[in-house]
Scaffold this motif. Structure first.
Motif, mmCIF file in Angstrom:
data_model
loop_
_atom_site.group_PDB
_atom_site.id
_atom_site.type_symbol
_atom_site.label_atom_id
_atom_site.label_comp_id
_atom_site.label_asym_id
_atom_site.label_seq_id
_atom_site.Cartn_x
_atom_site.Cartn_y
_atom_site.Cartn_z
ATOM 1 N N ALA A 100 0.828 -1.206 0.000
ATOM 2 C CA ALA A 100 0.000 0.000 0.000
ATOM 3 C C ALA A 100 0.864 1.258 0.000
ATOM 4 N N SER A 101 1.945 1.244 0.781
ATOM 5 C CA SER A 101 2.818 2.410 0.859
ATOM 6 C C SER A 101 3.478 2.709 -0.481
ATOM 7 N N ASN A 102 3.976 1.678 -1.148
ATOM 8 C CA ASN A 102 4.600 1.879 -2.454
ATOM 9 C C ASN A 102 3.592 2.338 -3.495
ATOM 10 N N LEU A 103 2.395 1.797 -3.421
ATOM 11 C CA LEU A 103 1.357 2.210 -4.360
ATOM 12 C C LEU A 103 1.051 3.696 -4.193
ATOM 13 N N MET A 104 0.935 4.135 -2.936
ATOM 14 C CA MET A 104 0.566 5.523 -2.662
ATOM 15 C C MET A 104 1.697 6.491 -2.990
ATOM 16 N N SER A 105 2.912 6.146 -2.589
ATOM 17 C CA SER A 105 4.013 7.105 -2.687
ATOM 18 C C SER A 105 4.673 7.136 -4.054
ATOM 19 N N GLN A 106 4.603 6.036 -4.803
ATOM 20 C CA GLN A 106 5.324 5.976 -6.067
ATOM 21 C C GLN A 106 4.430 5.696 -7.270
ATOM 22 N N MET A 134 -4.746 4.582 4.832
ATOM 23 C CA MET A 134 -4.384 5.233 3.574
ATOM 24 C C MET A 134 -5.069 6.583 3.414
ATOM 25 N N GLY A 135 -5.874 6.977 4.404
ATOM 26 C CA GLY A 135 -6.496 8.293 4.381
ATOM 27 C C GLY A 135 -7.822 8.364 3.662
ATOM 28 N N HIS A 136 -8.473 7.237 3.447
ATOM 29 C CA HIS A 136 -9.753 7.231 2.746
ATOM 30 C C HIS A 136 -10.910 7.498 3.701
ATOM 31 N N ARG A 137 -11.945 8.125 3.170
ATOM 32 C CA ARG A 137 -13.180 8.355 3.919
ATOM 33 C C ARG A 137 -14.277 7.471 3.332
ATOM 34 N N HIS A 138 -14.998 6.785 4.199
ATOM 35 C CA HIS A 138 -16.059 5.899 3.739
ATOM 36 C C HIS A 138 -17.288 6.719 3.351
ATOM 37 N N CYS A 139 -17.686 6.580 2.091
ATOM 38 C CA CYS A 139 -18.755 7.413 1.534
ATOM 39 C C CYS A 139 -19.924 6.616 0.981
ATOM 40 N N ALA A 140 -19.746 5.317 0.741
ATOM 41 C CA ALA A 140 -20.814 4.521 0.139
ATOM 42 C C ALA A 140 -20.719 3.085 0.630
ATOM 43 N N LEU A 141 -21.861 2.412 0.624
ATOM 44 C CA LEU A 141 -21.941 1.010 1.030
ATOM 45 C C LEU A 141 -22.681 0.243 -0.054
#
Length: 325
Positions: A100-106, A134-141
């Motif tokens: 997840a970190s590599n996906l986000m940063s690079q 990862m800093g996401h906000r839950h907006c839908a279900l």
């Protein structure tokens, strides 16, 4: 891309495509509902044409995990972060976090992302917690999205019926464009959009011109997705016609742009049995989206929501379904 002790993270290439297909088989058997994950030719084609980009985790020379960024067909700068897999015997080593970190940063900066989202299963809370880190906000279900057979091979999942997914979003920068709200869901959409800077406008217009739709179906999953690319005068009749082949599916997801005409479109979809799913930031290239859904009765007691925001989302969706059916 990065190395931590004996774990390395690298981009997928032609030599590693077959091993990714086997990674899915080792976790899901033949039950993963998207068939191309088992097709090395199609998987490589998707990588080459830019529809997705995949990172792999290696321990020595063995692939032990992966994650992918899938480009949205409706907004080329919106990416779904999906397929975060780690072989069971290698869990607990921080491999998922490294991916997840590599996906986000690079990886995402290389792809030119503006917004991103995840669909995290509610059959357990692990992926939801990664999602929140990862800093996401839950907006839908999305209710009843996947069959229980998808998860029967892994004992971290608890599901006796169809499985729902919570959708979490993040964006790189605010969107100052107007967001038209349907009167039926105006207040709850403002609540679900908390944390996203928007200029909300209550819609008072009727759809004009012609409606257009893109529909994709996943028979193995029993799920159909309909995206309305425009809202026209005959929206209700057009919607019924477009989705008629999938009336027997256990779950149908409808994505509508929050543009002029949304109020009438929501009422016409509501009359056909669709109910609230949530807010979809940046879903379309020029507008946010609204998720509506038509599904069987969920197993509410099996839906895990790990944060107050997620629990509030669950309450909003459940109330809309139970009081308006």
């Amino acid at each position: 891309m990065s190395v931590k002790s004996d774990i390395s993270i690298r981009r997928l290439d032609s030599s590693t495509v077959p091993a990714v297909c086997e990674l899915y088989r080792s976790i899901y058997g033949e039950d993963f509902p998207i068939p191309w994950v088992y097709d090395p030719v199609e998987l490589e084609k998707r990588e080459e044409d830019g529809r997705q980009a995949t990172l792999l985790a290696f321990k020595d020379d063995r692939i032990v995990g992966q994650v992918a960024a899938v480009r949205s067909p409706w907004n080329p700068k919106l990416f779904e972060l999906t397929g975060l897999l780690v072989l069971p015997r290698f869990r607990g080593l921080g491999i998922g976090g490294m991916l997840a970190s590599n996906l986000m940063s690079q990886l995402l900066p290389e792809l030119g992302w503006v917004a991103r989202y995840t669909e995290s299963t509610t059959a357990h809370d692990i992926s939801q917690r990664v999602d929140l880190k990862m800093g996401h906000r839950h907006c839908a279900l999305a209710l009843n999205l996947l069959p229980p057979s998808t998860y029967r091979h892994d004992d971290i999942f608890i599901a006796s019926g169809r499985v729902s997914c919570v959708m979490g979003f993040a964006e790189k920068e605010d969107d100052a464009s107007a967001v038209y709200l349907p009167s039926r869901y105006a207040e709850v959409l403002k609540e679900l959009a908390e944390g996203f800077s928007r200029d909300f406008v209550e819609d008072d217009g009727a759809p004009e011109g012609k409606s257009s739709f893109e529909v994709s179906a996943f028979p193995v999953a029993g799920t159909a997705y309909g995206a309305a690319l425009s809202l026209g005068e005959g929206f209700g009749a057009d919607l019924k016609k477009e989705l008629a082949p999938y009336d027997s599916f256990p779950a149908t997801m409808l994505q509508l742009p929050l543009v002029k005409g949304i109020d009438r479109a929501v009422e016409e979809a509501f009359a056909q049995g669709f109910r609230l799913g949530g807010f979809l930031p940046r879903w379309f290239e020029n507008s946010d989206g609204l998720l509506l859904q038509r599904t069987g009765l969920p197993r509410w007691d099996e839906i895990k929501a790990v944060t107050p925001r997620g629990q509030r989302l669950l309450g909003i969706v459940r109330k809309d379904r139970e009081t308006l059916l």
